[in-house]
Design a protein around this motif. Structure first.
Motif, PDB file in Angstrom:
ATOM      1  N   ASN A   1      10.711 -46.598  61.681  1.00  0.00           N
ATOM      2  CA  ASN A   1      11.838 -46.530  62.435  1.00  0.00           C
ATOM      3  C   ASN A   1      12.879 -47.445  62.172  1.00  0.00           C
ATOM      4  N   GLU A   2      12.682 -48.517  61.545  1.00  0.00           N
ATOM      5  CA  GLU A   2      13.622 -49.704  61.260  1.00  0.00           C
ATOM      6  C   GLU A   2      14.219 -48.985  59.977  1.00  0.00           C
ATOM      7  N   SER A   3      13.598 -48.433  59.026  1.00  0.00           N
ATOM      8  CA  SER A   3      14.070 -48.262  57.790  1.00  0.00           C
ATOM      9  C   SER A   3      14.959 -47.012  57.692  1.00  0.00           C
ATOM     10  N   GLN A   4      15.772 -46.886  56.504  1.00  0.00           N
ATOM     11  CA  GLN A   4      16.637 -45.750  56.337  1.00  0.00           C
ATOM     12  C   GLN A   4      15.951 -44.671  56.281  1.00  0.00           C
ATOM     13  N   PRO A   5      16.987 -43.628  56.310  1.00  0.00           N
ATOM     14  CA  PRO A   5      16.121 -42.010  56.085  1.00  0.00           C
ATOM     15  C   PRO A   5      15.693 -42.027  54.377  1.00  0.00           C
ATOM     16  N   GLN A   6      16.332 -42.584  53.691  1.00  0.00           N
ATOM     17  CA  GLN A   6      15.735 -42.575  52.365  1.00  0.00           C
ATOM     18  C   GLN A   6      14.404 -43.405  52.289  1.00  0.00           C
ATOM     19  N   GLU A   7      14.167 -44.120  53.008  1.00  0.00           N
ATOM     20  CA  GLU A   7      13.075 -44.904  52.961  1.00  0.00           C
ATOM     21  C   GLU A   7      11.739 -44.036  53.597  1.00  0.00           C
ATOM     22  N   ASN A   8      12.216 -43.311  54.733  1.00  0.00           N
ATOM     23  CA  ASN A   8      11.164 -42.452  55.200  1.00  0.00           C
ATOM     24  C   ASN A   8      10.893 -41.385  54.470  1.00  0.00           C
ATOM     25  N   PHE A   9      11.623 -40.707  53.521  1.00  0.00           N
ATOM     26  CA  PHE A   9      11.246 -39.841  52.601  1.00  0.00           C
ATOM     27  C   PHE A   9      10.365 -40.368  51.534  1.00  0.00           C
ATOM     28  N   ARG A  10      10.703 -41.666  51.066  1.00  0.00           N
ATOM     29  CA  ARG A  10       9.829 -42.186  50.011  1.00  0.00           C
ATOM     30  C   ARG A  10       8.378 -42.425  50.699  1.00  0.00           C
ATOM     31  N   HIS A  11       8.450 -42.839  51.936  1.00  0.00           N
ATOM     32  CA  HIS A  11       6.968 -43.023  52.531  1.00  0.00           C
ATOM     33  C   HIS A  11       6.108 -41.921  52.761  1.00  0.00           C
ATOM     34  N   GLU A  12       6.978 -40.843  53.072  1.00  0.00           N
ATOM     35  CA  GLU A  12       6.264 -39.313  53.291  1.00  0.00           C
ATOM     36  C   GLU A  12       6.004 -38.958  52.049  1.00  0.00           C
ATOM     37  N   TYR A  13       6.812 -39.111  50.879  1.00  0.00           N
ATOM     38  CA  TYR A  13       6.201 -38.614  49.855  1.00  0.00           C
ATOM     39  C   TYR A  13       5.304 -39.244  49.275  1.00  0.00           C
ATOM     40  N   GLY A  14       4.952 -40.653  49.393  1.00  0.00           N
ATOM     41  CA  GLY A  14       3.967 -41.291  48.854  1.00  0.00           C
ATOM     42  C   GLY A  14       2.542 -40.900  49.732  1.00  0.00           C
ATOM     43  N   TYR A  15       2.972 -40.935  50.893  1.00  0.00           N
ATOM     44  CA  TYR A  15       1.762 -40.449  51.583  1.00  0.00           C
ATOM     45  C   TYR A  15       1.187 -39.142  51.176  1.00  0.00           C
ATOM     46  N   LEU A  16       2.253 -38.040  50.984  1.00  0.00           N
ATOM     47  CA  LEU A  16       1.633 -36.719  50.619  1.00  0.00           C
ATOM     48  C   LEU A  16       1.142 -36.726  49.138  1.00  0.00           C
ATOM     49  N   LYS A  17       1.704 -37.520  48.627  1.00  0.00           N
ATOM     50  CA  LYS A  17       1.383 -37.653  47.119  1.00  0.00           C
ATOM     51  C   LYS A  17      -0.093 -38.241  46.946  1.00  0.00           C
ATOM     52  N   SER A  18      -0.432 -39.147  47.700  1.00  0.00           N
ATOM     53  CA  SER A  18      -1.789 -39.703  48.048  1.00  0.00           C
ATOM     54  C   SER A  18      -2.843 -38.803  48.429  1.00  0.00           C
ATOM     55  N   LYS A  19      -2.275 -37.721  49.380  1.00  0.00           N
ATOM     56  CA  LYS A  19      -3.195 -36.817  50.031  1.00  0.00           C
ATOM     57  C   LYS A  19      -3.538 -35.918  48.900  1.00  0.00           C
ATOM     58  N   VAL A  20      -2.529 -35.598  48.329  1.00  0.00           N
ATOM     59  CA  VAL A  20      -2.679 -34.368  47.059  1.00  0.00           C
ATOM     60  C   VAL A  20      -3.568 -35.058  45.819  1.00  0.00           C
ATOM     61  N   ASP A  21      -3.440 -36.171  45.654  1.00  0.00           N
ATOM     62  CA  ASP A  21      -4.108 -36.742  44.504  1.00  0.00           C
ATOM     63  C   ASP A  21      -5.775 -36.998  45.165  1.00  0.00           C
ATOM     64  N   ALA A  22      -5.824 -37.472  46.349  1.00  0.00           N
ATOM     65  CA  ALA A  22      -7.401 -37.363  46.895  1.00  0.00           C
ATOM     66  C   ALA A  22      -7.973 -36.090  46.766  1.00  0.00           C
ATOM     67  N   LEU A  23      -7.088 -34.887  47.044  1.00  0.00           N
ATOM     68  CA  LEU A  23      -7.694 -33.520  47.056  1.00  0.00           C
ATOM     69  C   LEU A  23      -8.119 -33.272  45.662  1.00  0.00           C
ATOM     70  N   GLN A  24      -7.129 -33.571  44.678  1.00  0.00           N
ATOM     71  CA  GLN A  24      -7.448 -33.410  43.312  1.00  0.00           C
ATOM     72  C   GLN A  24      -8.865 -33.840  42.712  1.00  0.00           C
ATOM     73  N   ARG A  25      -8.648 -35.155  43.192  1.00  0.00           N
ATOM     74  CA  ARG A  25     -10.084 -35.790  42.873  1.00  0.00           C
ATOM     75  C   ARG A  25     -11.237 -35.296  43.487  1.00  0.00           C
ATOM     76  N   ARG A  26     -11.133 -34.971  44.714  1.00  0.00           N
ATOM     77  CA  ARG A  26     -12.247 -34.328  45.301  1.00  0.00           C
ATOM     78  C   ARG A  26     -12.868 -33.137  44.672  1.00  0.00           C
TER      79      ARG A  26
END
Length: 229
Positions: A83-108
């Protein structure tokens, strides 16, 4: 005599490494127990050995409650940061979260295919093996059910064909009996039998041997053009 400072690096000797781990683990668990009592703190400690064996400690034996509290705290902390970060930071965090999920699925997926298993501990390998066995049981059960359904359908078709075959045999036998009776009759009796039949007229004249009969009606069984050849 003062002890020399222990150099922090991996102990190469396997036996020494195991002994050191056992001693340090016991001391760490003891300290965790002491701080939970002395300071009235909620504390959870999780240790995995090099062989994948689990050691844990939780104050008041409430590991699940402490972990749930930790998850709620982390979620609230992330929400404040977002909430305190800028929209760009929101996108960066969301991208990192989704990327970690995709990486975890690929490893699985790789693990399920039997690839990249060297990074898994013994417990994780056992869990993976159990999941694969459960999936195989479900697949085999589904295959067996489909085979049973196919066999039942084939049995039903077989029964229907046998019934049709029996019915056709009865009709053929009946027709043969009628033909046998006609051959045993005289021409006059044949004419009377055909005249008394309730079947519609289908043949105007019938050649039986050297006699020609004119009929007003003829049964359906005699509609075969090769009947009296």
């Amino acid at each position: 005599m003062r002890r020399g400072k222990v150099q922090l690096k991996r102990i190469e000797n396997k036996i020494s490494r195991q002994v050191t781990f056992s001693k340090r683990r016991s001391g760490l668990l003891k300290k965790a127990h002491e701080i939970s009592i002395l300071c009235d703190a909620e504390l959870a400690l999780i240790i995995f050995s090099g062989r994948g064996k689990l050691y844990e400690f939780a104050s008041d034996n409430c590991m699940d409650r402490i972990l749930d509290r930790y998850e709620r705290y982390r979620h609230a902390e992330k929400t404040v940061v977002v909430n305190e970060s800028q929209p760009q930071e929101n996108f960066r965090h969301e991208y990192g979260y989704l990327k970690s999920k995709v990486d975890a699925l690929q490893r699985r997926q790789s693990h399920l295919l039997g690839e990249k298993l060297g990074t898994l501990s013994l417990k994780e390998l056992q869990q993976l093996e159990q999941q694969l066995e459960t999936s195989l049981k479900q697949i085999r059960s589904q295959m067996s059910q489909q085979l049973l359904d196919s066999i039942a359908e084939l049995h039903t078709k077989e029964k229907s064909l046998l019934e049709q075959k029996t019915l056709l045999k009865e009709k053929i036998t009946e027709s043969e009996n009628i033909l046998k009776m006609l051959h045993q009759m005289s021409p006059k009796e044949q004419s009377q039998a055909l005249a008394s039949s309730s079947s519609p007229l289908t043949v105007s004249s019938i050649n039986i041997g050297t006699c020609y009969l004119t009929c007003s009606s003829v049964p359906h069984e005699f509609e075969d053009p090769h009947l009296f050849e």
